[in-house]
Design a protein around this motif. Structure first.
Motif, short mmCIF file in Angstrom:
data_model
loop_
_atom_site.label_atom_id
_atom_site.label_comp_id
_atom_site.label_asym_id
_atom_site.label_seq_id
_atom_site.Cartn_x
_atom_site.Cartn_y
_atom_site.Cartn_z
N VAL A 93 14.23 28.18 29.72
CA VAL A 93 14.54 29.57 29.37
C VAL A 93 13.39 30.52 29.65
O VAL A 93 13.54 31.73 29.50
N ARG A 94 12.26 30.00 30.07
CA ARG A 94 11.10 30.84 30.36
C ARG A 94 11.36 31.69 31.60
O ARG A 94 11.96 31.25 32.57
N LYS A 95 10.87 32.93 31.57
CA LYS A 95 11.00 33.80 32.73
C LYS A 95 10.11 33.27 33.85
O LYS A 95 9.00 32.80 33.60
N PRO A 96 10.57 33.35 35.09
CA PRO A 96 9.72 32.90 36.19
C PRO A 96 8.54 33.84 36.37
O PRO A 96 8.59 35.02 36.00
N ALA A 97 7.48 33.32 36.92
CA ALA A 97 6.29 34.13 37.18
C ALA A 97 6.62 35.18 38.23
O ALA A 97 7.39 34.92 39.17
N PRO A 98 6.05 36.38 38.11
CA PRO A 98 6.33 37.39 39.12
C PRO A 98 5.76 36.99 40.47
O PRO A 98 4.72 36.34 40.56
N ALA A 99 6.48 37.37 41.50
CA ALA A 99 6.05 37.04 42.86
C ALA A 99 4.79 37.84 43.19
O ALA A 99 4.66 39.00 42.81
N PRO A 100 3.86 37.22 43.90
CA PRO A 100 2.64 37.96 44.26
C PRO A 100 2.95 39.08 45.25
O PRO A 100 3.77 38.92 46.16
N ARG A 101 2.31 40.21 45.02
CA ARG A 101 2.52 41.34 45.90
C ARG A 101 1.67 41.18 47.15
O ARG A 101 0.58 40.62 47.11
N SER A 102 2.18 41.67 48.24
CA SER A 102 1.43 41.56 49.50
C SER A 102 0.30 42.58 49.52
O SER A 102 0.28 43.55 48.77
N GLU A 103 -0.65 42.37 50.40
CA GLU A 103 -1.80 43.26 50.53
C GLU A 103 -1.37 44.64 50.99
O GLU A 103 -1.93 45.65 50.56
N ALA A 104 -0.35 44.70 51.82
CA ALA A 104 0.14 46.00 52.31
C ALA A 104 0.74 46.82 51.17
O ALA A 104 0.57 48.04 51.12
N ASP A 105 1.43 46.18 50.25
CA ASP A 105 2.00 46.90 49.11
C ASP A 105 0.91 47.43 48.18
O ASP A 105 1.05 48.50 47.58
N ARG A 106 -0.17 46.69 48.04
CA ARG A 106 -1.24 47.13 47.16
C ARG A 106 -1.99 48.32 47.73
O ARG A 106 -2.47 49.16 47.00
N ARG A 107 -2.12 48.37 49.05
CA ARG A 107 -2.89 49.44 49.68
C ARG A 107 -2.05 50.67 50.02
O ARG A 107 -2.60 51.68 50.40
N ARG A 108 -0.77 50.56 49.88
CA ARG A 108 0.12 51.66 50.26
C ARG A 108 -0.09 52.84 49.30
O ARG A 108 -0.18 52.68 48.10
N VAL A 109 -0.13 54.02 49.89
CA VAL A 109 -0.26 55.23 49.09
C VAL A 109 1.16 55.62 48.64
O VAL A 109 2.06 55.80 49.45
N ARG A 110 1.32 55.77 47.35
CA ARG A 110 2.63 56.12 46.83
C ARG A 110 2.79 57.64 46.82
O ARG A 110 1.92 58.36 46.36
N LEU A 111 3.90 58.07 47.33
CA LEU A 111 4.21 59.49 47.33
C LEU A 111 5.01 59.83 46.08
O LEU A 111 5.51 58.96 45.38
N ARG A 112 5.12 61.09 45.78
CA ARG A 112 5.85 61.51 44.59
C ARG A 112 7.32 61.14 44.68
O ARG A 112 7.97 60.97 43.68
N SER A 113 7.86 61.02 45.87
CA SER A 113 9.27 60.69 46.02
C SER A 113 9.55 59.20 45.78
O SER A 113 10.68 58.79 45.66
N ASP A 114 8.51 58.39 45.73
CA ASP A 114 8.69 56.95 45.50
C ASP A 114 9.09 56.71 44.11
O ASP A 114 8.87 56.52 43.14
#
Length: 114
Positions: A93-114
Motif C-alpha cells: 500500500v506504500r506510494k511509489p517513489a517519485p520518478a527522478p526529474r531529468s536535468e533539462a526539466d530542472r534547468r528549464r525556465v518556467r514562464l508564468r503561463s506554465d
C-alpha cells in the motif's frame, strides 16, 4: 544460552525485516511485497529450525527443556511471520517513489503561463 537466544532471536528477526523494508524501496509494487512473502513462506520455517537447533545445544537435555526449545522455535517463527505479513501489506500500500526529474526539466525556465 537460552537467555541469549531469547534476546538475540527477536533482534535478528526485526533486523532482517528492516533490511527487507529498505530493499523493498528499490522494487516496484509487486516485487517489494514479494520479498516479504518469500520471507513469510521460506524464512519463517528456516528461522524456526535455526532457533530450535540453537536452543537444543543445552549441556543437560531434558524432556521439559525440549518443550521449551520447541516453544521458542514456534514463537520465533510466528514473530517472523507476523512481521513479514505486516511488511508485505505495508509495502503493497506504500506510494511509489517519485520518478527522478531529468536535468533539462530542472534547468528549464518556467514562464508564468506554465
Amino acid at each position: 544460552m537460552d537467555d541469549l537466544l531469547l534476546l538475540a532471536a527477536p533482534a535478528l528477526i526485526v533486523g532482517l525485516n528492516l533490511v527487507l523494508w529498505r530493499l523493498s524501496y528499490r522494487f516496484d509494487r509487486i516485487a517489494g511485497p514479494a520479498l516479504f512473502a518469500l520471507n513469510l513462506l521460506a524464512g519463517s520455517p528456516l528461522i524456526g529450525v535455526g532457533v530450535w537447533q540453537w536452543a537444543s545445544l543445552d549441556a543437560e537435555p531434558s524432556v521439559a527443556g525440549s518443550y521449551g526449545d520447541v516453544l521458542a522455535a514456534v514463537a520465533a517463527a510466528g514473530l517472523n511471520a507476523l512481521i513479514a505479513l505486516i511488511g508485505a501489506v505495508a509495502a503493497a500500500v506504500r506510494k511509489p517513489a517519485p520518478a527522478p526529474r531529468s536535468e533539462a526539466d530542472r534547468r528549464r525556465v518556467r514562464l508564468r503561463s506554465d
